[in-house]
Design an enzyme around this catalytic site. Structure first.
Site: not given
Lengths: 339, 339
Positions: A100, A144, A167
């Site tokens: 990422k 994460q 997200d």
């Protein structure tokens, strides 16, 4: 209550039939377009099976994100920022974060990595997330996953500001998605799935779609998103008997179960479209890394039957990560009222 | 990105297969029970078609709500309170409110009715809602829909505190529902639908369910709730071709389209279960009121085919309003940490 009144009472719980305006704004333009792009997406001529090249789509997206960020820098001297919370030492999590970070740097997104020890407390995670929520240089915040077992993952995800939830996993954003309204962000994997279909010019409205899997991150929001696009969606999962009976009726099959080659050729209708969101590591001693990545769909069988399919690797995967970048850019544009 | 890394990246977007614990807590008890209640809910013996008596179920629920409220009054001298916002002069809205007030009084829920003129501003509605949100004697807040066209209904619904959203329409609550988590409240019509099924001892997990309609208030959350119960759900709507082809495969058909008698007998699988959420006023000069209430399902045809069906009126309607009462009680119990 006598019949008349109780049903009057009930009658109010009625809403209009689906409204095309329920399609998230992001894709309304595509939807107006798509009918011109492909007269009959569900060709029954097996020779025309198109391999949907996720990598080139991802590169398109990344370069247009990079261009917009350049414009932003030149016009207002600002760039998007992504805050990343990483807890513990999981090898895979560290790999994902590296990827990422690399992708962000490729397109010019500033990154703010916050690492916490494996044994950190829920409050410590909240503290880090809330600092990123409040930081004006940070436009997207991701945590994460998975988190260590002693932490409440759901609560942490909820703690991310919905306006920075790139997200798209905050219940408020999922709720907006379910209601056919525009959430702040659409989760990356579902956004990738729809992007793949629309770029193929596939007519989603009115099509019969089967989604295999109902994960919070992927399967569930994919079903919701396809419904907003007025597809007729059936969601299959581990408790579904004879799934092949349902998949054989589908114009579009989206698989997200993480079960290598579970979807066989005879599960599919000739001319159907297959989006394979599955990606499982399968041992392969012939490879230097010791494994290969396998999708949910038995590719060799499927490509003889369907009219278009995403390969694994190189299909939905690369597009998924490019969506994290575009969500972060989107957030920065909103924050700066730019473009 | 090369194959390996892009799919590694993608691989993280994977979650576990459905987990029975995703079933909202409310019904886990039922779910453990139901298998004992009915060995095979989907009887193909058409002589056994059960008429699901919504009125008696509603009365059960109302009396148990009344009992709990009595206990609450005796133990802590408090009772649940429902705040109702009513804008304008719509005849039907006023009828519904009268019915809700009556039902609340029947079970001992205090009501706080706030009326606003047709031409009130968005801010005036916000002001009234926020006062109810802040009032410790008010445990549920509902805004009577539809609102006048000049008002943004979605924004008003969002303005209701999720903790007091007893209609369960706040995107945060819909999001929690979608994610298989426990929302503060489940919308009344869907809650009624599931209650009807579970009280019949019908096995939802693993069953093939078709939901006709995807309204925010009813069809959509019904699909979400049934999915949390691990049914295999197909959601049909106005853009679905040949819906009867799909309904014929369903163990359970839930209809919520408000189209009288649209679901015919030949649409249904022998032995299926039908929950008719439809309730449309149809002109009927033979009635004193000038109309009769008709469901989505052609009852006379369906009851020859299916094993259980809810009549209209007297089926889902009465149970739906009883759920508003139970949601309000639930909220008060949370507020008072009672029971």
């Amino acid at each position: 209550m006598h019949p008349q009144t109780d049903t009057l009472e009930f009658d109010e719980y009625r809403l209009k039939l689906p409204d095309p305006n329920m399609i998230p704004r992001l894709w309304r333009f595509y939807n107006r377009l798509q009918t011109h792009l492909r007269s009959s997406p569900f060709s029954t001529d097996v020779n025309t099976c198109a391999i949907i090249d996720g990598k080139s789509i991802a590169n398109d997206i990344k370069s247009s994100v990079a261009d917009e960020i350049n414009k932003m820098k030149n016009c207002i001297g600002k760039c998007p920022g992504l805050g990343i919370v990483l807890v513990g030492q999981r090898h895979d999590s560290h790999t994902f974060i590296r990827l990422k970070l690399r992708a962000c740097h490729e397109v010019g997104i500033a990154t703010f990595l916050k690492q916490l020890p494996e044994d950190c407390s829920q409050d410590e995670v909240y503290h880090v997330v809330s600092k990123l929520n409040d930081d004006p240089d940070v436009h997207g915040v991701i945590v994460q996953l998975p988190l260590p077992r002693h932490l409440n993952e759901d609560k942490v995800v909820e703690f991310v500001s919905p306006e920075k939830d790139v997200d798209g996993l905050h219940p408020l954003n999922i709720g907006m998605l379910a209601m056919g309204r525009d959430p702040f962000f659409i989760p990356c994997a579902p956004k990738a799935c729809i992007e793949l279909l629309l770029r193929q010019g596939i007519e989603i409205t009115g099509s019969r779609v089967v989604v295999l899997g109902k994960s919070k991150i992927s399967g569930l929001p994919i079903s919701l998103l396809l419904q907003s696009h007025l597809a007729t969606v059936s969601t299959l999962h581990a408790f579904t008997d004879n799934p092949e009976h349902v998949t054989r009726q589908a114009d579009i099959v989206v698989s997200d179960v993480g079960n290598p080659n579970v979807v066989r050729g005879h599960w599919l209708k000739p001319g159907a479209i297959v989006i394979d969101m599955g990606a499982t590591q399968v041992k392969d001693s012939s490879r230097q890394c010791g494994f290969r990545i396998t999708g949910d769909v038995c590719y060799e069988e499927a490509n003889k039957v369907v009219s278009a399919i995403t390969p694994v690797p190189g299909g939905a995967g690369p597009v998924t990560i490019s969506m994290l970048l575009s969500n972060t850019l989107e957030s920065a544009k909103r924050a700066f009222r730019f473009g």
